[in-house]
Design an enzyme around this catalytic site. Sequence first.
Site, mmCIF file in Angstrom:
data_model
loop_
_atom_site.group_PDB
_atom_site.id
_atom_site.type_symbol
_atom_site.label_atom_id
_atom_site.label_comp_id
_atom_site.label_asym_id
_atom_site.label_seq_id
_atom_site.Cartn_x
_atom_site.Cartn_y
_atom_site.Cartn_z
ATOM 1 N NE ARG A 66 -3.920 -1.748 2.340
ATOM 2 C CZ ARG A 66 -4.959 -1.940 1.532
ATOM 3 N NH1 ARG A 66 -5.269 -1.036 0.639
ATOM 4 N NH2 ARG A 66 -5.694 -3.026 1.613
ATOM 5 C CG HIS A 110 -19.910 5.808 3.666
ATOM 6 N ND1 HIS A 110 -19.186 4.707 3.237
ATOM 7 C CD2 HIS A 110 -20.878 5.319 4.482
ATOM 8 C CE1 HIS A 110 -19.698 3.618 3.777
ATOM 9 N NE2 HIS A 110 -20.725 3.949 4.531
HETATM 10 C C1 GRF Z 1 -20.881 6.101 -4.502
HETATM 11 O O1 GRF Z 1 -22.061 5.529 -4.038
HETATM 12 C C2 GRF Z 1 -20.039 6.586 -3.357
HETATM 13 O O2 GRF Z 1 -20.779 7.044 -2.283
HETATM 14 C C3 GRF Z 1 -19.288 5.343 -2.966
HETATM 15 O O3 GRF Z 1 -19.005 4.680 -4.164
HETATM 16 C C4 GRF Z 1 -19.958 5.062 -5.152
HETATM 17 C C5 GRF Z 1 -19.193 5.631 -6.293
HETATM 18 O O4 GRF Z 1 -19.997 5.945 -7.394
HETATM 19 N N1 GRF Z 1 -18.136 5.687 -2.187
HETATM 20 P P1 GRF Z 1 -19.443 6.858 -8.550
HETATM 21 O O5 GRF Z 1 -18.158 6.194 -9.053
HETATM 22 O O6 GRF Z 1 -19.189 8.206 -8.009
HETATM 23 O O7 GRF Z 1 -20.511 6.836 -9.590
#
Ligand code: GRF
Length: 215
Positions: A66, A110
């Site tokens: 990482r 999130h």
């Molecule tokens: C979203 O639901 C975000 O909250 C989560 O992953 C998803 C990403 O979707 N962390 P996108 O790639 O922005 O369409």
Amino acid sequence: MRRRTAILISGRGSNMDALIAAASTPEFPAEIALVASNRPEAAGLARAKSLGIAVAAVDHKIYAGREEFERSLQIVLAAHRIELLCLAGFMRLLTPWFVEQWRGRMLNIHPALLPSYRGLHTHRRALADGVKIHGCTVHFVVPEMDEGPIVAQAAVPVLDRDTEETLAARVLEQEHLIYPRALRLVAAGALRVEGNRVLGAASGAAAALAVPACD
Ligand code: GRF
């Protein structure tokens, strides 16, 4: 001066799109100076490129660990003179070393109302638990996963007819609204952090960061 902002993605990049759209107006206090992905094949990377935004692929698979991956990423971010980072569907856990470089300058979105439903499959778990209100959260990133001072949240109702997909779509709509709002306030320096609380630097700012559920 607009704050030079990078968006880190791993996939489709719909939140990235929302941030790019918001930042395309010259009065927005952040400019999207880079989109970077740990997955070279991420759809969002091609999309950002087609919009004329600088892109970088830092493929995590070619690094021993990482931190080696993050050191490369850090070099790319420095080369683009990045000041703020937005994680938008970025599916790598970050080490405390990386997070410390960006403390107070890195946001994540999130798909749940934190501190409920940290981790994956949030919509499925919310449906299984029978909660009536679900939503999304923009927060500052700290070393612990899906923790950190909450900048903005939006709530949505959970409907009887909901499936994981329909609930995800309703939440995603709100994600696209609150992430640009949160970035605007952070980039403008309109917020201050006190412990776990994010407050308006001037009165009124924080009120814009809670979006109630509506049908
Ligand atoms: C979203 O639901 C975000 O909250 C989560 O992953 C998803 C990403 O979707 N962390 P996108 O790639 O922005 O369409």
